[in-house]
Design a protein around this motif. Structure first.
Motif, PDB file in Angstrom:
ATOM      1  N   TYR A 197       0.825  -1.207   0.000  1.00 36.02           N
ATOM      2  CA  TYR A 197       0.000   0.000   0.000  1.00 36.02           C
ATOM      3  C   TYR A 197       0.859   1.257   0.000  1.00 36.02           C
ATOM      4  CZ  TYR A 197      -4.685  -1.963   0.884  1.00 36.02           C
ATOM      5  OH  TYR A 197      -5.896  -2.590   0.786  1.00 36.02           O
ATOM      6  N   GLY A 198       1.987   1.213   0.728  1.00 33.00           N
ATOM      7  CA  GLY A 198       2.845   2.385   0.798  1.00 33.00           C
ATOM      8  C   GLY A 198       3.285   2.843  -0.575  1.00 33.00           C
ATOM      9  N   VAL A 199       3.631   1.893  -1.438  1.00 29.34           N
ATOM     10  CA  VAL A 199       4.008   2.219  -2.819  1.00 29.34           C
ATOM     11  C   VAL A 199       2.773   2.609  -3.622  1.00 29.34           C
ATOM     12  CG1 VAL A 199       5.061   1.316  -4.924  1.00 29.34           C
ATOM     13  CG2 VAL A 199       5.979   0.663  -2.682  1.00 29.34           C
ATOM     14  N   PHE A 200       1.699   1.857  -3.441  1.00 24.15           N
ATOM     15  CA  PHE A 200       0.477   2.095  -4.200  1.00 24.15           C
ATOM     16  C   PHE A 200      -0.103   3.480  -3.911  1.00 24.15           C
ATOM     17  CE2 PHE A 200      -4.093   1.824  -4.941  1.00 24.15           C
ATOM     18  CZ  PHE A 200      -4.155   1.210  -6.187  1.00 24.15           C
ATOM     19  N   THR A 201      -0.059   3.901  -2.646  1.00 29.76           N
ATOM     20  CA  THR A 201      -0.626   5.205  -2.292  1.00 29.76           C
ATOM     21  C   THR A 201       0.172   6.354  -2.920  1.00 29.76           C
ATOM     22  OG1 THR A 201       0.608   5.099  -0.197  1.00 29.76           O
ATOM     23  CG2 THR A 201      -1.715   4.491  -0.142  1.00 29.76           C
ATOM     24  N   LEU A 202       1.469   6.180  -3.055  1.00 27.01           N
ATOM     25  CA  LEU A 202       2.272   7.210  -3.727  1.00 27.01           C
ATOM     26  C   LEU A 202       1.884   7.302  -5.206  1.00 27.01           C
ATOM     27  CD1 LEU A 202       5.784   6.611  -2.131  1.00 27.01           C
ATOM     28  CD2 LEU A 202       4.236   8.532  -1.714  1.00 27.01           C
ATOM     29  N   ILE A 203       1.651   6.131  -5.821  1.00 29.17           N
ATOM     30  CA  ILE A 203       1.191   6.125  -7.211  1.00 29.17           C
ATOM     31  C   ILE A 203      -0.184   6.783  -7.312  1.00 29.17           C
ATOM     32  CG2 ILE A 203       0.493   4.645  -9.141  1.00 29.17           C
ATOM     33  CD1 ILE A 203       2.565   2.613  -8.165  1.00 29.17           C
ATOM     34  N   GLY A 204      -1.053   6.474  -6.354  1.00 26.25           N
ATOM     35  CA  GLY A 204      -2.378   7.074  -6.339  1.00 26.25           C
ATOM     36  C   GLY A 204      -2.323   8.583  -6.195  1.00 26.25           C
ATOM     37  N   PHE A 205      -1.426   9.057  -5.339  1.00 18.73           N
ATOM     38  CA  PHE A 205      -1.282  10.501  -5.145  1.00 18.73           C
ATOM     39  C   PHE A 205      -0.860  11.184  -6.445  1.00 18.73           C
ATOM     40  CE2 PHE A 205       1.642  14.043  -4.090  1.00 18.73           C
ATOM     41  CZ  PHE A 205       0.717  14.920  -3.551  1.00 18.73           C
ATOM     42  N   VAL A 206       0.138  10.624  -7.120  1.00 20.82           N
ATOM     43  CA  VAL A 206       0.612  11.201  -8.385  1.00 20.82           C
ATOM     44  C   VAL A 206      -0.495  11.159  -9.438  1.00 20.82           C
ATOM     45  CG1 VAL A 206       2.252  10.935 -10.274  1.00 20.82           C
ATOM     46  CG2 VAL A 206       3.025  10.667  -7.908  1.00 20.82           C
ATOM     47  N   THR A 207      -1.245  10.043  -9.482  1.00 18.34           N
ATOM     48  CA  THR A 207      -2.319   9.905 -10.470  1.00 18.34           C
ATOM     49  C   THR A 207      -3.409  10.948 -10.252  1.00 18.34           C
ATOM     50  OG1 THR A 207      -1.914   7.523 -10.668  1.00 18.34           O
ATOM     51  CG2 THR A 207      -4.050   8.343 -11.408  1.00 18.34           C
ATOM     52  N   TRP A 208      -3.856  11.091  -9.017  1.00 17.87           N
ATOM     53  CA  TRP A 208      -4.903  12.079  -8.730  1.00 17.87           C
ATOM     54  C   TRP A 208      -4.390  13.498  -8.971  1.00 17.87           C
ATOM     55  CZ3 TRP A 208      -9.337  11.868  -4.807  1.00 17.87           C
ATOM     56  CH2 TRP A 208     -10.075  10.698  -4.988  1.00 17.87           C
ATOM     57  N   MET A 209      -3.134  13.746  -8.664  1.00 22.29           N
ATOM     58  CA  MET A 209      -2.571  15.080  -8.868  1.00 22.29           C
ATOM     59  C   MET A 209      -2.552  15.427 -10.354  1.00 22.29           C
ATOM     60  SD  MET A 209       0.981  16.608  -7.300  1.00 22.29           S
ATOM     61  CE  MET A 209       1.974  15.365  -8.133  1.00 22.29           C
ATOM     62  N   ARG A 210      -2.232  14.455 -11.218  1.00 24.09           N
ATOM     63  CA  ARG A 210      -2.231  14.689 -12.657  1.00 24.09           C
ATOM     64  C   ARG A 210      -3.652  14.930 -13.174  1.00 24.09           C
ATOM     65  NH1 ARG A 210       2.035   9.920 -14.547  1.00 24.09           N
ATOM     66  NH2 ARG A 210       3.957  11.037 -13.980  1.00 24.09           N
ATOM     67  N   VAL A 211      -4.600  14.142 -12.674  1.00 27.81           N
ATOM     68  CA  VAL A 211      -6.000  14.348 -13.067  1.00 27.81           C
ATOM     69  C   VAL A 211      -6.459  15.743 -12.676  1.00 27.81           C
ATOM     70  CG1 VAL A 211      -8.381  13.611 -12.649  1.00 27.81           C
ATOM     71  CG2 VAL A 211      -6.582  11.892 -12.972  1.00 27.81           C
ATOM     72  N   GLN A 212      -6.068  16.146 -11.482  1.00 29.42           N
ATOM     73  CA  GLN A 212      -6.453  17.476 -10.996  1.00 29.42           C
ATOM     74  C   GLN A 212      -5.851  18.573 -11.859  1.00 29.42           C
ATOM     75  OE1 GLN A 212      -5.727  18.005  -6.828  1.00 29.42           O
ATOM     76  NE2 GLN A 212      -5.814  20.238  -6.934  1.00 29.42           N
ATOM     77  N   ARG A 213      -4.608  18.422 -12.250  1.00 26.36           N
ATOM     78  CA  ARG A 213      -3.958  19.429 -13.092  1.00 26.36           C
ATOM     79  C   ARG A 213      -4.628  19.524 -14.457  1.00 26.36           C
ATOM     80  NH1 ARG A 213       2.493  18.181 -11.895  1.00 26.36           N
ATOM     81  NH2 ARG A 213       2.581  19.219  -9.852  1.00 26.36           N
ATOM     82  N   ARG A 214      -5.002  18.363 -15.017  1.00 27.58           N
ATOM     83  CA  ARG A 214      -5.694  18.386 -16.307  1.00 27.58           C
ATOM     84  C   ARG A 214      -7.047  19.071 -16.192  1.00 27.58           C
ATOM     85  NH1 ARG A 214      -3.585  12.977 -16.872  1.00 27.58           N
ATOM     86  NH2 ARG A 214      -5.607  12.109 -16.230  1.00 27.58           N
ATOM     87  N   ALA A 215      -7.753  18.801 -15.098  1.00 34.45           N
ATOM     88  CA  ALA A 215      -9.049  19.439 -14.893  1.00 34.45           C
ATOM     89  C   ALA A 215      -8.898  20.946 -14.720  1.00 34.45           C
ATOM     90  CB  ALA A 215      -9.739  18.836 -13.669  1.00 34.45           C
ATOM     91  N   ASP A 216      -7.860  21.372 -13.982  1.00 34.77           N
ATOM     92  CA  ASP A 216      -7.620  22.808 -13.783  1.00 34.77           C
ATOM     93  C   ASP A 216      -7.264  23.483 -15.101  1.00 34.77           C
ATOM     94  OD1 ASP A 216      -8.117  22.482 -11.106  1.00 34.77           O
ATOM     95  OD2 ASP A 216      -6.009  22.414 -10.509  1.00 34.77           O
ATOM     96  N   ALA A 217      -6.457  22.781 -15.929  1.00 36.68           N
ATOM     97  CA  ALA A 217      -6.067  23.360 -17.216  1.00 36.68           C
ATOM     98  C   ALA A 217      -7.275  23.481 -18.149  1.00 36.68           C
ATOM     99  CB  ALA A 217      -4.988  22.485 -17.871  1.00 36.68           C
ATOM    100  N   ALA A 218      -8.193  22.505 -18.074  1.00 40.66           N
ATOM    101  CA  ALA A 218      -9.390  22.565 -18.915  1.00 40.66           C
ATOM    102  C   ALA A 218     -10.334  23.659 -18.468  1.00 40.66           C
ATOM    103  CB  ALA A 218     -10.097  21.213 -18.895  1.00 40.66           C
ATOM    104  N   ASP A 219     -10.363  23.936 -17.158  1.00 39.05           N
ATOM    105  CA  ASP A 219     -11.255  24.963 -16.635  1.00 39.05           C
ATOM    106  C   ASP A 219     -10.724  26.366 -16.902  1.00 39.05           C
ATOM    107  OD1 ASP A 219     -12.988  23.066 -15.742  1.00 39.05           O
ATOM    108  OD2 ASP A 219     -12.231  23.046 -13.676  1.00 39.05           O
ATOM    109  N   ALA A 220      -9.403  26.503 -17.031  1.00 42.41           N
ATOM    110  CA  ALA A 220      -8.815  27.830 -17.180  1.00 42.41           C
ATOM    111  C   ALA A 220      -9.311  28.575 -18.422  1.00 42.41           C
ATOM    112  CB  ALA A 220      -7.293  27.724 -17.180  1.00 42.41           C
ATOM    113  N   PRO A 221      -9.317  27.972 -19.645  1.00 40.52           N
ATOM    114  CA  PRO A 221      -9.837  28.682 -20.813  1.00 40.52           C
ATOM    115  C   PRO A 221     -11.310  29.045 -20.695  1.00 40.52           C
ATOM    116  CG  PRO A 221      -8.524  26.793 -21.484  1.00 40.52           C
ATOM    117  CD  PRO A 221      -8.759  26.672 -20.016  1.00 40.52           C
ATOM    118  N   ALA A 222     -12.071  28.125 -20.096  1.00 43.58           N
ATOM    119  CA  ALA A 222     -13.498  28.387 -19.920  1.00 43.58           C
ATOM    120  C   ALA A 222     -13.724  29.599 -19.031  1.00 43.58           C
ATOM    121  CB  ALA A 222     -14.200  27.166 -19.360  1.00 43.58           C
ATOM    122  N   ALA A 223     -12.904  29.675 -17.955  1.00 43.65           N
ATOM    123  CA  ALA A 223     -13.034  30.812 -17.048  1.00 43.65           C
ATOM    124  C   ALA A 223     -12.659  32.099 -17.738  1.00 43.65           C
ATOM    125  CB  ALA A 223     -12.160  30.585 -15.805  1.00 43.65           C
ATOM    126  N   THR A 224     -11.641  32.029 -18.605  1.00 45.09           N
ATOM    127  CA  THR A 224     -11.210  33.210 -19.329  1.00 45.09           C
ATOM    128  C   THR A 224     -12.306  33.702 -20.303  1.00 45.09           C
ATOM    129  OG1 THR A 224      -8.910  32.467 -19.229  1.00 45.09           O
ATOM    130  CG2 THR A 224      -9.443  34.150 -20.872  1.00 45.09           C
TER     131      THR A 224
END
Length: 224
Positions: A197-224
């Motif tokens: 789990y210790g390794v898996f949770t680090l992978i999960g953290f990176v995965t969710w962080m990337r998803v979050q960044r993609r969502a933020d990048a998609a929202d930025a043009p819309a907000a503009t």
């Protein structure tokens, strides 16, 4: 033989060590639930609940007369907590899909500064408060580690239900303490899974962080 009775009594003997199949199967369901959480699928919650029920009986070894007569009250109690919080998470994620069963059930986001402070205070304060209670009830030493795992697991599950990306890091903090505690108590299958789990949770953290960044990048043009 009744499959439930077989699962309750079945044992795996490795050298002089006896491991309950309930512990292995329960942790397998926990791993499947973690994978579902990584993919943000609603089925992660009911799958996890099945594992929680099995592991509850494992960690009350002295109560259920298992080969390892040790009670880890924090570990057992957190299975009950998992079931309660998982029902909450199951409802929350089901609502978020808006009728689309194939869509991810939650969009990851960072916790606010206030929410992070709250998590830290609850983690430390909850551990300090529960340690003497678990000790009085006869939990396995070091009792503070059992309390830390219980409180950390509660907060991580709550954070997952809320969609906070930081919940993965709370799991890392739980695993760091959980592995040596479970080894010393003789729950080797669970300790091995915690290590994974210790390794898996680090992978999960990176995965969710990337998803979050993609969502933020998609929202930025819309907000503009």
């Amino acid at each position: 033989m009744n499959p439930i009775a077989w699962l309750f009594d079945a044992q795996l003997v490795i050298g002089d060590q006896v491991i309950l199949w309930r512990e292995i199967v329960g942790n397998a369901f926990g791993l499947a639930s973690a994978l579902g959480g990584l993919r943000r699928r609603v089925w992660a919650w009911p799958v996890g609940i099945i594992g929680n029920v099995l592991l509850f009986t494992v960690f009350l070894g002295a109560v259920f007369g298992t080969p390892n007569p040790v009670n880890l009250l924090g570990q057992a109690a957190r299975q009950v907590m998992f079931i309660i919080v998982s029902i909450y998470g199951w409802i929350q994620w089901s609502r978020n899909r808006h009728g689309d069963a194939s869509a991810p059930a939650v969009t990851p986001r960072w916790a606010t500064g206030r929410e992070r402070v709250l998590l830290a205070v609850l983690l430390v304060g909850g551990t300090l408060a529960l340690t003497p209670i678990f000790r009085a009830l006869g939990s396995f030493e070091p009792v503070w580690a059992d309390a830390w795992i219980f409180v950390g697991s509660l907060l991580a599950t709550w954070g997952m239900a809320r969609g906070w990306t930081e919940f993965w890091l709370i799991w890392v903090a739980v695993d760091i303490v959980g592995v040596p505690l479970l080894v010393s108590a003789g729950f080797y299958a669970s300790a091995l899974l915690y290590l994974f789990y210790g390794v898996f949770t680090l992978i999960g953290f990176v995965t969710w962080m990337r998803v979050q960044r993609r969502a933020d990048a998609a929202d930025a043009p819309a907000a503009t």
